[in-house]
Write an enzyme that holds these catalytic residues in place. Structure first.
Site, PDB file in Angstrom:
ATOM      1  N   TYR A 179      -0.825  -3.389  13.646  1.00  0.00           N
ATOM      2  CA  TYR A 179      -1.705  -2.599  12.769  1.00  0.00           C
ATOM      3  C   TYR A 179      -2.587  -1.655  13.596  1.00  0.00           C
ATOM      4  CZ  TYR A 179      -4.970  -1.637   8.943  1.00  0.00           C
ATOM      5  OH  TYR A 179      -5.726  -1.025   7.983  1.00  0.00           O
TER       6      TYR A 179
ATOM      7  N   ASP B 108      -2.815  -3.005   3.124  1.00  0.00           N
ATOM      8  CA  ASP B 108      -3.263  -3.158   4.507  1.00  0.00           C
ATOM      9  C   ASP B 108      -4.395  -4.166   4.601  1.00  0.00           C
ATOM     10  OD1 ASP B 108      -1.424  -1.296   5.226  1.00  0.00           O
ATOM     11  OD2 ASP B 108      -2.850   0.314   5.650  1.00  0.00           O
TER      12      ASP B 108
ATOM     13  N   GLU C  89       0.815  -1.215   0.000  1.00  0.00           N
ATOM     14  CA  GLU C  89       0.000   0.000   0.000  1.00  0.00           C
ATOM     15  C   GLU C  89       0.847   1.263   0.000  1.00  0.00           C
ATOM     16  OE1 GLU C  89      -3.762   1.843   2.544  1.00  0.00           O
ATOM     17  OE2 GLU C  89      -3.534  -0.304   2.240  1.00  0.00           O
TER      18      GLU C  89
END
Length: 737
Positions: free
Chosen positions: A308, A104, A8
């Site tokens: 994350y 992601d 990403e």
């Protein structure tokens, strides 16, 4: 044949490339023996502008609304078009046999990659890398267990449905409002209900009527007793009642009728999800939601020391428990080193208070990774956020603190005596260390935790009482207080309200309330910070001290927007439908049909409205670019003049709140003026020229250096070049009023 990996962002792409041994550099990609790694720059593809569908939507006219393309098209974002071409070129290479999506792990991440593949029109097998952290270990494990991309097809469909629905409702409502009222107005399914929540709080404050209440404390030789009503309250609104009670018990004898001793356990607060982390960071350090997310992204992407960040779960999965010792070794630096060392010597087990596979969807709670770091390498904000994550991670691993509670009830009027004896600190040790380090974390815990952590709660503070024991009341004191209105929202409390907006709903339907709770409130953990920033940047809310208030523009938008768009119920229904689509329980086409019908309705509502909008912040100053009168607006961090013509876009900063502290009252000062006349001002009346400020700071050897001020001024100049509104900025740029 090689595999093409699409990440990403460049930082994540380079990390993956390093782990996969891709060392050969290219323009926007890295290559090795078995893999080619390339990356997006966030979204490279977006839904097409209305103008691209034909001439009928090039001009903003009410008669061309609603805009309902038969098929929603996508387009390359011009600003990052060069990187799209790089990715496309790699996908079409003859030696590329498959594509691995490594964006992601979530709904938006899926959309980023899939739209690139769709726009390029490439037809090659696809796999999915699904990882929650970007450490070397996590990347290796992820590539050893790649998933089939088709397993995430429904997630992609949900992402497309969300994007298309926001386009249809947001752009149509925005165009209709703007054309109808000849003003730069916008609304949407999340930002408008958020405005409504702020408005409701302001109405509650305005309508609040304070009331006096009274309590009674009676002294005995042994302790101080608190009067209790039959409803178990310790206060009454009747002064006559409390005076009568006091008169009846002074110098009287009470009898202990009940003594209850119990061992209680208080577990640590849950692990952080993004919203709870943003709330605590705002309370403790004054960071905005956007700042906290930016710090977290750096810690996740650049330093790889946290998992994350855009997660809505506060639990871990069972497979993470075995990795805890390695994570503890990685975060042994700083003020929690002794706790880490002690935990590493103990047997670490996961319990249901923080480990539950059923309560984890896409991502588990935010915790440290196995990657170590020197804290001195982090800037101030990054270190604060990292230490917050570490502190909560350690807290859930420590035992609950033990407390003993004694309750005594006296005959006649009821009095109670409660106390807590902290026998072992358990996770409260985290708070003690925070206090020693000068970190004020009091607002981040519940009331029982706060009371239990007070220094006066020590062994032996409560005498032993026996049932039937007689107590002599010697004297008493009537206490008096006044009910207080709710406080205006801060960013922390607004985030909490967006996450759980049920009490701000006028509709009492229990099913809708339940739905709203289950779907996570307004927006998602990943978008709430951006929504708040959009409201600031579009001048619909402003900040006074740390509190958020509606502007006149914000209040008028609430009056002018269709009623359905001002309620949290809409986004609750949307998120429920999107979740069902992602799980295969609903069809995307059915959701789209519903959204299109709703879009038609809201445009009709706006067209038929008889309400008007007025600029009440017009100044007498003319725009130097187009000659129209300027608007004076309160930005998040100061004041500015903005041209009322969006096509012109001119703006000028009048003042900017800085981090420089007033030498008299120590509040943050504002920087105002231009050139040689720039000066710092404070609400207390203090004034100081910038040149004098720089000289004073230089002589004192601390604070802000000349270089710091220069950097700050350059930042202001850069901000002045940016668009006034982030939301729908491109659409407004094409509007001619």
């Amino acid at each position: 044949m090689k595999s093409l990996v699409i990440a990403e962002k460049p930082s994540v792409g380079r990390d993956i490339a390093r782990v996969l041994g891709c060392k050969q550099g290219g323009n926007g990609y890295l290559e090795g023996k078995d893999y080619v790694v390339t990356w997006a720059l966030g979204h490279l593809i977006e839904l097409a502008d209305p103008e691209s569908y034909g001439d009928q939507w090039k001009e903003w006219k009410m008669e061309t609304l609603p805009m309902l393309p038969e098929r929603m098209e996508i387009q390359v974002i011009k600003k990052t078009g060069h990187q799209y071409q790089t990715v496309k070129k790699q996908m079409y290479r003859k030696d590329i046999g498959q594509i691995i999506i490594a964006t992601d792990a979530g709904r938006e991440g899926e959309l980023v990659a899939r739209w690139i593949v769709k726009k390029a029109g490439v037809k090659k097998p696809m796999k999915r890398l699904w990882i929650s952290s970007v450490t070397d270990k996590a990347i290796r494990q992820g590539f050893s267990s790649l998933k089939e991309a088709r397993e995430y097809q429904k997630l992609y469909e949900a992402a497309v449905a969300r994007a298309e629905a926001d386009w249809l409702v947001g752009l149509n409502a925005t165009r209709a409002l703007t054309v109808k009222h000849n003003a730069q107005l916008s609304c949407g399914r999340v930002q408008t209900p958020t405005l409504a929540i702020i408005a409701k709080r302001e109405a509650q404050i305005k309508a609040f009527q304070p009331k006096l209440y009274y309590g009674l404390k009676m002294n005995s030789k042994e302790a101080v007793w608190t009067w209790k009503t039959s409803q178990n309250s310790n206060s009454t609104y009747s002064k006559e009642e409390i005076q009568k009670v006091q008169k009846g018990v002074v110098n009287g004898t009470a009898v202990v009728t009940e003594v209850r001793k119990k061992q209680q356990k208080s577990y640590a607060p849950q692990l952080y999800d993004l919203t709870s982390l943003q709330q605590d960071a705002n309370r403790m350090f004054g960071f905005s939601a956007k700042q906290t997310l930016d710090y977290m992204q750096n810690l996740y992407e650049c330093y790889k020391v946290v998992t994350y960040p855009r997660t809505d779960s506060r639990y871990l999965t069972a497979d993470i428990v075995d990795t805890i010792p390695e994570r503890l070794r990685a975060c042994r630096g700083g003020i929690y080193a002794s706790i880490c060392g002690r935990l590493l010597k103990s047997s670490i087990k996961g319990n249901k208070s923080f480990v539950d596979d059923k309560k984890v969807s896409d991502h588990h709670a935010i915790i440290p990774t196995e990657q170590g770091i020197h804290l001195k390498d982090l800037e101030y904000g990054e270190r604060r956020i990292y230490e917050l994550v570490v502190s909560r991670f350690l807290a859930v691993l420590l035992p609950p603190y033990q407390q003993t509670e004694v309750t005594a009830v006296c005959e006649g009027q009821q009095f109670t005596l409660k106390g807590r004896i902290l026998e072992q600190p358990g996770w409260q040790e985290i708070r003690m260390l925070q206090k020693e380090a000068g970190i004020n974390a009091e607002d981040c815990y519940d009331e029982d935790d706060k009371e239990a952590a007070k220094g006066e709660i020590i062994a032996g503070s409560i005498p032993d009482f026996l049932k039937g024991q007689k107590i002599l009341f010697m004297e008493g004191k009537i206490t008096e207080g006044k009910t207080k209105p709710p406080l205006p929202f801060t960013e922390a409390t607004l985030l909490a309200a967006m996450e759980n907006p049920v009490k701000y709903m006028d509709n009492a339907d229990q099913n809708l309330r339940k739905t709203l709770g289950e779907t996570g409130g307004l927006g998602t953990v990943a978008t709430r910070a951006d929504i708040i920033e959009k409201l600031f940047n579009s001048f619909m809310i402003e900040k006074r001290d740390q509190y958020i208030h509606l502007t006149s523009k914000g209040r008028q938008v609430l009056e002018l927007a269709p009623q359905g768009l001002t309620s949290p119920e809409l986004t609750a229904r949307w998120e429920q439908e999107l979740s069902n689509i992602a799980r295969g329980k609903a069809k995307k086409k059915d959701f789209e049909a519903e959204i299109r019908a709703y879009t038609v309705d809201i445009v009709k509502d706006i067209q038929a409205s008889s309400k008007t909008y007025r600029h009440d912040n017009l100044t007498g100053k003319k725009c130097p670019e187009c000659g129209k009168l300027m608007l004076e607006v309160n930005h998040k961090n100061g004041k500015m003049l903005v041209c009322q013509d969006r096509e012109c876009g001119y703006r000028k900063t009048l003042s900017k709140v800085t981090n420089a502290r007033c030498p008299q009252c120590h509040k943050k000062m504002e920087l105002v003026g231009e050139g040689e006349n720039r000066r710092f001002t404070c609400a207390c009346g203090y004034r100081e020229k910038l040149s004098a400020f720089e000289k004073r700071r230089k002589e004192s050897g601390g604070g802000v250096s000349k270089k710091d001020v220069s950097r700050y001024m350059n930042k202001i100049k850069q901000e002045a070049k940016e668009p006034v509104n982030n939301a729908f900025a491109d659409a407004f740029a094409k509007l001619k009023l």
